[in-house]
Motif scaffolding. Structure first.
Motif, short mmCIF file in Angstrom:
data_model
loop_
_atom_site.label_atom_id
_atom_site.label_comp_id
_atom_site.label_asym_id
_atom_site.label_seq_id
_atom_site.Cartn_x
_atom_site.Cartn_y
_atom_site.Cartn_z
N GLN A 77 -5.29 -10.27 -4.10
CA GLN A 77 -4.40 -11.16 -4.83
C GLN A 77 -2.94 -10.74 -4.72
OE1 GLN A 77 -5.91 -13.80 -6.80
NE2 GLN A 77 -7.66 -13.11 -5.60
N LEU A 78 -2.68 -9.44 -4.71
CA LEU A 78 -1.31 -8.94 -4.78
C LEU A 78 -1.12 -7.77 -3.82
CD1 LEU A 78 1.44 -9.14 -6.32
CD2 LEU A 78 0.55 -7.41 -7.90
N LEU A 79 -0.05 -7.85 -3.02
CA LEU A 79 0.37 -6.75 -2.15
C LEU A 79 1.55 -6.04 -2.79
CD1 LEU A 79 0.48 -7.96 1.58
CD2 LEU A 79 -0.81 -6.03 0.68
N TRP A 106 -9.81 -6.07 -11.65
CA TRP A 106 -9.15 -5.83 -10.37
C TRP A 106 -9.45 -4.42 -9.86
CZ3 TRP A 106 -3.48 -7.89 -9.70
CH2 TRP A 106 -3.51 -9.30 -9.66
N ARG A 107 -9.66 -4.34 -8.55
CA ARG A 107 -9.82 -3.06 -7.87
C ARG A 107 -8.51 -2.75 -7.14
NH1 ARG A 107 -14.86 -5.62 -4.91
NH2 ARG A 107 -13.31 -7.30 -5.05
N VAL A 108 -7.95 -1.58 -7.42
CA VAL A 108 -6.67 -1.18 -6.84
C VAL A 108 -6.93 -0.19 -5.71
CG1 VAL A 108 -4.42 -0.13 -7.27
CG2 VAL A 108 -5.52 -1.51 -9.05
N LEU A 109 -6.38 -0.49 -4.54
CA LEU A 109 -6.52 0.38 -3.38
C LEU A 109 -5.15 0.71 -2.82
CD1 LEU A 109 -9.47 -0.86 -1.08
CD2 LEU A 109 -9.28 1.32 -2.29
N ARG A 110 -5.08 1.78 -2.07
CA ARG A 110 -3.86 2.07 -1.30
C ARG A 110 -4.24 2.16 0.16
NH1 ARG A 110 -2.69 7.41 0.17
NH2 ARG A 110 -4.41 8.82 -0.23
N GLU A 129 -8.30 -6.17 -5.11
CA GLU A 129 -7.46 -7.31 -5.52
C GLU A 129 -5.98 -6.94 -5.47
OE1 GLU A 129 -11.22 -8.34 -6.07
OE2 GLU A 129 -10.39 -6.65 -7.21
N LEU A 130 -5.68 -5.65 -5.58
CA LEU A 130 -4.29 -5.18 -5.53
C LEU A 130 -4.22 -4.05 -4.51
CD1 LEU A 130 -2.06 -4.43 -8.67
CD2 LEU A 130 -1.70 -3.40 -6.44
N LEU A 131 -3.41 -4.24 -3.49
CA LEU A 131 -3.29 -3.26 -2.42
C LEU A 131 -1.89 -2.68 -2.39
CD1 LEU A 131 -4.48 -1.86 0.11
CD2 LEU A 131 -3.61 -3.81 1.45
N VAL A 132 -1.79 -1.36 -2.48
CA VAL A 132 -0.52 -0.64 -2.36
C VAL A 132 -0.43 -0.12 -0.93
CG1 VAL A 132 0.90 1.25 -3.22
CG2 VAL A 132 -0.63 0.01 -4.79
N THR A 133 0.61 -0.51 -0.22
CA THR A 133 0.70 -0.15 1.19
C THR A 133 2.15 0.01 1.61
OG1 THR A 133 -0.12 -0.75 3.39
CG2 THR A 133 0.72 -2.54 2.02
N THR A 134 2.38 0.32 2.86
CA THR A 134 3.72 0.51 3.42
C THR A 134 4.01 -0.60 4.43
OG1 THR A 134 2.85 1.89 5.21
CG2 THR A 134 3.52 3.01 3.18
N VAL A 159 7.88 -5.84 -3.33
CA VAL A 159 8.45 -4.80 -2.48
C VAL A 159 9.22 -3.84 -3.37
CG1 VAL A 159 9.95 -4.29 -0.54
CG2 VAL A 159 8.62 -6.40 -0.54
N ASP A 160 8.72 -2.64 -3.50
CA ASP A 160 9.34 -1.61 -4.34
C ASP A 160 10.47 -0.93 -3.57
OD1 ASP A 160 9.77 -0.05 -6.53
OD2 ASP A 160 7.83 0.97 -6.49
N GLU A 161 11.49 -0.48 -4.32
CA GLU A 161 12.62 0.25 -3.72
C GLU A 161 13.19 -0.49 -2.50
OE1 GLU A 161 13.67 2.73 -5.35
OE2 GLU A 161 12.01 3.64 -6.43
N TRP A 162 13.47 -1.77 -2.68
CA TRP A 162 13.94 -2.60 -1.58
C TRP A 162 15.24 -2.06 -0.97
CZ3 TRP A 162 13.29 -5.22 2.41
CH2 TRP A 162 14.14 -6.21 2.87
N HIS A 163 16.05 -1.41 -1.78
CA HIS A 163 17.31 -0.87 -1.26
C HIS A 163 17.08 0.20 -0.20
CE1 HIS A 163 16.13 1.58 -4.74
NE2 HIS A 163 16.69 2.59 -4.12
N GLU A 164 15.90 0.84 -0.19
CA GLU A 164 15.60 1.85 0.81
C GLU A 164 15.14 1.24 2.13
OE1 GLU A 164 15.96 5.16 0.89
OE2 GLU A 164 17.05 4.97 -0.98
N LEU A 165 14.86 -0.05 2.15
CA LEU A 165 14.33 -0.70 3.35
C LEU A 165 15.29 -1.69 3.97
CD1 LEU A 165 10.69 -1.40 2.07
CD2 LEU A 165 11.35 0.28 3.80
N ILE A 166 16.11 -2.33 3.16
CA ILE A 166 16.88 -3.47 3.64
C ILE A 166 17.78 -3.11 4.82
CG2 ILE A 166 18.65 -3.09 1.87
CD1 ILE A 166 19.23 -6.06 1.92
#
Length: 814
Positions: A77-79, A106-110, A129-134, A159-166
């Protein structure tokens, strides 16, 4: 897209469940958190910006969780995209807590490069249902033929810490990945989180399009303190380590329960950790070091020690700037200038990392002029002058990688793919000719490589459908996905097998068995190098070198350098830093000049080494390197001579046995922006720089292969293979897109050409102060030291610096 309103009874009941959990934490949802939940319910995209530690994570995940209560479903459901692997575990734990609080199944995976085989198997089965990834792992997921089925139920991406990627290629790769997801799911909601950015509107539009910008409370207090020199203390005029302040730092650390000591480079962090360890009065295991080259398991152990409060002090680099919640940290210490306003804010936020708490940071200058940088940073922060981070444009190597991923993930037609790619900010202006050139490269490697089957990666059928047929191409591509280029590193491992991390191959190549060096806070002795691994043992002798990593230089940001010029022009300002700096600035004024905001100071001085020309644009060391090369070239057009140069963040020095006759008007002509690009090409070996950069571009674009896991190629092997390809393409296919990309990166990144050009435009519009002081001045002395340190002299350079310092101080006392 959801149709329920935030005012509906069902939504209010689901939100009440979330509010009840907040109450168990003795908290109430902040206004910006409620605004984010409402925007999610309305199906909108957006960017949440708020100070570190104010609850951005719950602002972003609250809406999806409430939505899941109202609309339960199975499948992904959520990335949640995080920039660092080290953040993935911590983030997954926090999100799992929120999911359980909402009583969701929900099952949380990385899914990162460090994920276990069991986690990867669960993901393949769709057990989450929730995937934490790069960004890299997302690109890998998009490279499989079942991509449409895998993301069939996806509702949103955060997208977490977007300032580190933009502002880098990882952000560009992520933009392309999101464009693919939007192609599969047009109703997809995309949200970003950011704490420190000066161009929020552009950042939001780059990630989320026409979304909503939601700001958190800006009432979080930041207290910036400075370790000022004591009255009568002899403080360095130049330097970069600051170990003279060791006693001050130790007192500040022992005065609190736990502290983070930030250094700007990994080498500096190692040396400061060693210095603190030598005087540490408590158990050795309560002091640690943390940076990106240390093995992930060791870094994770340090992070756990901070969470659990078993560590009193950690010396770190930017590896601990981001996201992980260290509520136990009471004090943050910055060694030297932070070099950027946003970086100072981010690091200060590591203390008081909870809503309602103020953040404090103690800045420890390594030399006198850094006092002005700290005062300037405080002023810039008060005026909210944060550094912008602009997205990269038109990176053809990243595009090539993505198009191969696209071909593996079900294939594509060129027109549809071009439209999809152009929907991103990074490629909105991409000409169709460049897009087609990338496709041609992927089909046959370009005209020069068309005769080699290994470069024929894409096939195209009669309907114009591009796909990958070779299993070997698919395997090698999936092993190479990502834009973080290898810097020729070797693993460091004890003889008994425990890994410590990685150091650059160029450093280890200078060592012989038995040589000692400092790494991961340990004194090590090299035993042997085999299979890209440096085997070591614990050394009894504490003497040894410290690895120097590529990318260790951190130039002064444009915003901080602008504020620094204003601060120095206001030399009589009441800040404590400027009062402490007043005697030094008085010497500068007495012997030369202090430039105003619209002025550029140029000094010409004679020493026993020859004549020196010092120019102070305050544009950062990268721009100064390009300017020094150009200025030396232009001086050579006036008078042939051997010109050497040195640079720092404040200015540059040109040295020759005899300089030509100069004055303010001549210098104005020498520093004019006209013909800048032409003179850069003439003054430096741009071809050789492009050849080196081509290795990185070719790796990202898949033209060269780093090697199989555990069998990585050496840096020399990569340089040879990419160098040969570079020469072949230059001779037989000079219009190849990757050649263009390599030269562009040299100009924009290594020489900071845009900033250099803007600097010369500013000089042309301002006033030039040309002065010939009788001796070195406080501004020129650090540049003289920089040049001296890089040369070879009959006597020790440190002794010469000491003698010159004594001479200058004696002159100042008269």
């Amino acid at each position: 897209m959801p149709t329920s309103s935030t005012t509906s009874a069902a939504w209010r009941r689901a939100e009440a469940r979330l509010r009840a959990w907040f109450a168990t934490l003795d908290r109430k949802p902040a206004a910006f958190q409620r605004a984010a939940w409402k925007a999610w319910a309305e199906g909108r995209n957006g960017l949440i910006h708020a100070p570190t530690g104010t609850g951005k994570t719950l602002a972003a995940v609250g809406g999806p969780l409430i939505d899941a209560v109202l609309n339960p479903a199975r499948g992904l459901q959520l990335l949640w995209i995080t920039p660092l692997r080290s953040l993935a575990t911590d983030t997954a734990q926090h999100l799992t807590t929120a999911v359980e609080a909402m009583e969701l199944p929900w099952r949380v995976l990385r899914r990162t490069g460090d994920s276990s085989s069991a986690e990867r198997a669960r993901l393949r089965r769709g057990d989450c249902e929730l995937l934490v990834t790069t960004p890299e792992s997302l690109a890998l997921l998009l490279s499989y033929p079942d991509v449409a089925e895998r993301f069939r139920h996806l509702r949103g991406v955060v997208v977490d810490e977007w300032h580190e990627l933009i502002g880098n290629k990882r952000g560009t790769l992520l933009q392309l990945g999101l464009s693919r997801l939007r192609g599969l799911k047009p109703e997809l909601r995309v949200w970003g989180l950011s704490a420190t950015l000066g161009n929020l509107d552009e950042a939001m539009q780059t990630l989320a399009g026409d979304g909503v910008l939601i700001g958190g409370s800006d009432n979080k207090k930041i207290q910036i303190q400075t370790a000022l020199p004591d009255a009568g203390e002899r403080f360095p005029w130049a330097g970069h380590l600051g170990l003279k302040q060791l006693a001050c730092v130790l007192r500040a650390v022992l005065d609190v329960r736990s502290a983070l000591v930030f250094a700007n480079t990994r080498s500096q962090a190692e040396l400061w950790h060693e210095a603190l360890a030598a005087v540490w009065p408590e158990a050795p295991e309560t002091l640690a070091v943390h940076h990106g080259s240390i093995d992930p398991k060791l870094r994770f152990a340090v992070e756990e020690g901070l969470r659990q409060g078993t560590l009193r002090c950690v010396v770190a680099t930017s590896s601990l700037d981001l996201g992980v919640d260290f509520s136990s940290v009471d004090r943050v210490i910055q060694i030297g200038s932070p070099k950027g306003v946003a970086r100072l804010l981010q690091r200060a936020g590591r203390s008081g990392h909870s809503p309602g708490l103020s953040s404090k940071i103690l800045c420890v200058p390594t030399h006198l002029l850094e006092l002005a940088e700290i005062a300037a940073a405080r002023r810039a922060l008060a005026a909210h002058h944060l550094e912008p981070r602009h997205p990269l444009r038109g990176c053809l190597d990243v595009l090539a990688q993505h198009m191969l991923t696209r071909a593996l993930g079900g294939g594509f037609h060129a027109d549809q793919a071009y439209t999809e790619v152009r929907s991103t900010r990074a490629y909105a202006q991409l000409p169709r000719a460049q897009f087609d050139a990338v496709l041609a490269y992927l089909q046959h490697g370009g005209t020069a490589l068309a005769g080699y089957p290994e470069y024929h990666k894409l096939q195209c059928d009669l309907d114009g459908h591009f796909y990958v047929e070779s299993k070997r191409v698919a395997r090698l591509h999936r092993l190479s996905i990502g834009t973080i280029t290898a810097d020729g590193s070797l693993q460091v491992r004890y003889m008994k097998g425990a890994r410590l991390g990685a150091v650059e191959e160029s450093f280890v190549s200078r060592l012989r068995p038995g040589d000692r060096f400092l790494f991961a806070g340990k004194h090590l002795e090299l035993v042997r190098v085999r299979d890209m691994t440096a085997y070591v043992r614990q050394a009894s002798n504490r003497q040894g070198g410290v690895p120097r990593w590529m990318g260790g230089r951190m130039p002064l940001s444009n915003e901080l350098s602008t504020e620094l010029r204003r601060t120095l022009a206001d030399a009589d300002a009441p800040e404590a830093e400027m009062r402490a700096l007043h005697p030094l600035l008085a010497i500068q004024r007495a012997q030369s000049r202090l430039p105003d905001v619209d002025e550029v100071l140029i000094e010409r001085t004679h020493t026993r080494d020859g004549e020196h020309l010092f120019v102070y644009p305050f544009a950062g060391r990268l721009a100064h390197e390009g300017l020094a090369a150009v200025l030396g070239y232009r001086l050579a057009q006036i008078a042939k001579a051997d010109y050497g140069y040195a640079v720092n963040d404040y200015g540059l020095a040109i040295t020759a046995r005899k300089l030509p006759a100069l004055d303010a008007e001549t210098m104005r002509q020498l520093l004019h922006p006209w013909g800048l690009r032409r003179d850069i090409r003439a003054s430096i070996n741009l071809t050789e720089l492009a050849r080196r950069q081509f290795r990185e571009v070719a790796r990202v674009a898949g033209l060269v292969f780093n090697g199989y896991p555990g069998q990585d190629k050496t840096l020399r092997q990569l340089q040879v293979s990419s160098g040969l390809l570079f020469d072949v393409l230059r001779q037989h296919d000079p219009e190849h897109p990757l050649l263009w990309q390599a030269e562009r990166e040299v100009l924009d990144q290594q020489l900071d050409y845009p900033r250099l050009r803007d600097c010369l435009i500013r000089i042309a519009r301002g006033k030039i102060l040309y002065v010939e002081p009788p001796r070195l001045t406080p501004l020129s002395f650090p540049l003289w030291v920089e040049r001296l340190r890089g040369g070879v002299h009959a006597d020790d350079w440190k002794s010469r610096v000491e003698r010159m310092t004594t001479t200058l101080e004696a002159a100042a006392g008269r």
